[in-house]
Scaffold this active site. Structure first.
Site, PDB file in Angstrom:
ATOM      1  N   THR A  77      -8.035  -8.902  -3.671  1.00 52.24           N
ATOM      2  CA  THR A  77      -7.545  -9.799  -4.727  1.00 52.24           C
ATOM      3  C   THR A  77      -7.591  -9.191  -6.125  1.00 52.24           C
ATOM      4  OG1 THR A  77      -8.082 -11.787  -3.472  1.00 52.24           O
ATOM      5  CG2 THR A  77      -7.951 -12.018  -5.868  1.00 52.24           C
ATOM      6  N   ASN A  98     -13.005  -5.945  -5.162  1.00 50.49           N
ATOM      7  CA  ASN A  98     -13.567  -7.156  -5.769  1.00 50.49           C
ATOM      8  C   ASN A  98     -15.012  -6.874  -6.178  1.00 50.49           C
ATOM      9  OD1 ASN A  98     -11.184  -8.576  -5.237  1.00 50.49           O
ATOM     10  ND2 ASN A  98     -11.939  -9.346  -3.277  1.00 50.49           N
ATOM     11  N   ARG A 161     -11.415 -13.961 -11.177  1.00 52.27           N
ATOM     12  CA  ARG A 161     -10.762 -12.656 -11.272  1.00 52.27           C
ATOM     13  C   ARG A 161      -9.242 -12.769 -11.315  1.00 52.27           C
ATOM     14  NH1 ARG A 161     -13.301 -13.146  -6.276  1.00 52.27           N
ATOM     15  NH2 ARG A 161     -12.028 -12.979  -4.382  1.00 52.27           N
ATOM     16  N   ASP A 304      -5.506 -18.239   0.095  1.00 52.08           N
ATOM     17  CA  ASP A 304      -6.405 -17.194   0.568  1.00 52.08           C
ATOM     18  C   ASP A 304      -7.595 -17.784   1.317  1.00 52.08           C
ATOM     19  OD1 ASP A 304      -7.225 -14.251   0.449  1.00 52.08           O
ATOM     20  OD2 ASP A 304      -8.971 -15.195  -0.473  1.00 52.08           O
ATOM     21  N   HIS A 308      -8.291 -17.010   5.239  1.00 50.10           N
ATOM     22  CA  HIS A 308      -9.530 -16.410   5.737  1.00 50.10           C
ATOM     23  C   HIS A 308     -10.159 -17.267   6.830  1.00 50.10           C
ATOM     24  CE1 HIS A 308     -10.255 -12.854   3.351  1.00 50.10           C
ATOM     25  NE2 HIS A 308      -9.925 -13.492   2.231  1.00 50.10           N
ATOM     26  N   ASP A 351      -0.965 -10.997  -4.035  1.00 51.90           N
ATOM     27  CA  ASP A 351      -1.929  -9.940  -4.361  1.00 51.90           C
ATOM     28  C   ASP A 351      -2.263  -9.066  -3.157  1.00 51.90           C
ATOM     29  OD1 ASP A 351      -3.237 -12.006  -3.071  1.00 51.90           O
ATOM     30  OD2 ASP A 351      -5.038 -11.886  -4.296  1.00 51.90           O
TER      31      ASP A 351
END
Length: 546
Positions: A77, A98, A161, A304, A308, A351
């Site tokens: 990411t 990350n 982020r 995301d 996951h 991303d």
């Protein structure tokens, strides 16, 4: 005939003048939309169920690059968002993951942590952040510089982020969601001393609780979700407190066992909530209304979290994208009304993408694996013990990189390059390791294509490890052995993402030519007639521009 010829000339001249005017008029607002973990094939797999005003609006009226890829490893990411906006890879911008092992501090660090700053918005630690580890400028920085720091740049995402890095070093604001018991949008005093009144009002409007007050049920009849595998399957992770990972997900009941407001991140409503906040920012900050160009960098993060937990082939991921399509349609309509259809330029990308759940792939006889870092470290220590009579030469193994203990190596009067090369030569024999290469090799050899080129693009001499590894395809950490999926590789399932441009200055069409993620920033810079980000290595995508 002369009259007709004269009329044709006049029409042509008028057309040229009109086109010239259109080409030279800069957008009032640039909107960058990054969808976290979106594979390119989500555009095609779910196409029959998308409406006409979301993804399809961009595809039909914008320019879609169907063969766009990430050109480095690792596809995470922070790295993705940074590369989109800087127009370069970790080799130059310095965001290599990350989290990564800092060989100077001798500890794992997080990409945007910065204890020099404090949280603005509550009394927690979630706002001790800044973009200082990003070494280069972004297209958002360059826009501010080109306008003598006029125009506004704002970054918005559930993930810190994903808000901070795209907005750049010179942003007016970056906002992210603080979950847990807080449930508030916050920022850092890197940007401001206190939250604007509109953000404070938004945090009090009760929308977060409203979205958590009802179960997550499918948008349409689940029996029509034929693009995904059965709902009750062994390839997914459950919410804490849930027996099976199946619909409906009782969010009001599960909330207390899943870190309270943080569960909002992991359901489609998290994307809706993000869009709500972005609309509030546009209205209250008057984005797109001034004489200078503004920039809104928005990232949808819930895709995301869902990916996951449930994987690429799940009913949950299908429902999440169908819901996001409606959110996007609503957001685009809002932009038309608030900013003006001809006054903004927008791009949409991701991303990174994601791999099918390895456990699922294995069930259909496709090679896939899980990788144990603990077992691998034991293997590496045995190599150094055998060849150098010490099993303490390795300081850290993470992100498929090996960091050597240079002080220990020097104390034993060994050569670090020799140790690294021996490890690289030996670990290639380890199960599920496809490539191994030393930092020295990456510094002295140029790989022009293939997986080692991607590895080299992600290598930063100052921050990366001493031996870099590439696992076999469809290989994940054992963390995911019980279900769910991830990303990070240089294989196409992680690199192939949507890249669509739309709006002011953009042609209609599509292309099957290969483009790279680092091409977005220089293309936007050219459109805006500003200097490229200072580390940019991408190229202008000429065929999309009017």
């Amino acid at each position: 005939m002369r009259k007709i010829a004269f009329l044709v000339v006049i029409i042509c001249l008028t057309s040229c003048i009109t086109n010239k005017k259109k080409n030279t008029q800069k957008p009032k607002l640039v909107v960058g939309v990054v969808i976290d973990q979106m594979r390119y094939d989500y555009l095609t797999r779910f196409a029959s169920k998308y409406g006409d005003e979301g993804f399809k609006r961009l595809l039909n009226n914008g320019f879609s690059l169907e063969n766009a890829h990430y050109n480095y490893i690792p596809t995470y990411t922070a790295v993705g968002h940074t590369s989109i906006y800087t127009g370069t890879t970790p080799t130059n911008h310095g965001i290599i993951s990350n989290h990564w092992y800092d060989k100077y501090l001798k500890e794992s660090i997080y990409c945007v942590d910065d204890n020099n700053y404090k949280t603005v918005g509550n009394d927690g630690d979630g706002g001790k952040k800044s973009p200082y580890r990003m070494l280069t400028t972004t297209v958002t920085d360059q826009l501010r510089l080109a306008q003598n720091m006029n125009g506004k740049t704002i970054g918005i995402a559930i993930k810190d982020r994903s808000a901070i890095l795209p907005a750049g070093h010179t942003a007016n604001a970056a906002y992210w969601f603080d979950g847990g018991a807080k449930g508030e949008w916050i920022t850092s005093n890197y940007y401001m001393k206190e939250l604007p009144s509109w953000v404070q009002e938004f945090n009090k409007n009760g929308k977060a609780d409203e979205y958590l007050s009802k179960p997550w049920e499918t948008l349409y009849d689940i029996n029509t979700y034929t693009e995904s595998i059965i709902d009750d399957n062994p390839f997914e992770q459950t919410f804490d407190g849930q027996e099976k990972p199946v619909f409906p997900h009782d969010i009001p009941t599960l909330r207390s066992k899943n870190n309270d407001y943080s569960i909002l991140k992991a359901i489609p409503s998290g994307n809706t909530f993000t869009a709500d906040f972005a609309k509030a920012a546009i209205i209250n900050e008057n984005l797109g209304k001034g004489k200078h160009t503004d920039f809104l960098a928005i990232s949808f993060s819930s895709t995301d979290y869902v990916g996951h937990q449930f994987g690429v082939a799940s009913k949950e991921i299908e429902d999440t994208y169908l819901c996001l399509d409606k959110d996007l349609a609503d957001f685009f309509s809002f932009l038309d009304k608030e900013v003006g259809n001809d006054n903004y330029t927008l791009f949409l990308t991701a991303d990174h993408a994601a791999v099918q759940v390895p456990k699922y792939l294995k069930s259909v006889k496709i090679p896939a694996n899980y990788f144990s870092y603990k077992k691998f470290k034991d293997y590496v220590n045995n190599i150094t013990l055998k060849h150098f009579k010490s099993d303490t030469l390795v300081e850290n193994i993470s992100n498929f990189q090996i960091f050597l203990d240079k002080e220990k190596i020097a104390s034993l009067k060994l050569d670090a390059n020799t140790v690294a090369q021996k490890i690289a030569d030996e670990v290639i024999n380890y199960k599920n390791i496809y490539k191994s290469v030393t930092a020295r090799t990456l510094q002295t050899t140029t790989f022009t294509h293939g997986i080692l080129n991607s590895l080299q693009n992600g290598y930063n001499q100052k921050f990366s490890g001493d031996v870099l590894l590439v696992p076999d395809p469809s290989t994940l950490s054992t963390y995911y052995k019980d279900g769910g999926t991830s990303h990070g590789s240089g294989y196409s399932y992680d690199t192939h993402i949507p890249m669509i441009f739309y709006g002011n200055g953009i042609k209609k069409g599509s292309s099957k030519k290969k483009y790279e993620i680092i091409d977005i920033a220089p293309t936007l810079s050219n459109l805006l007639q500003i200097e490229f980000p200072n580390g940019s290595t991408g190229k202008i995508i000429e065929e999309i521009l009017e």
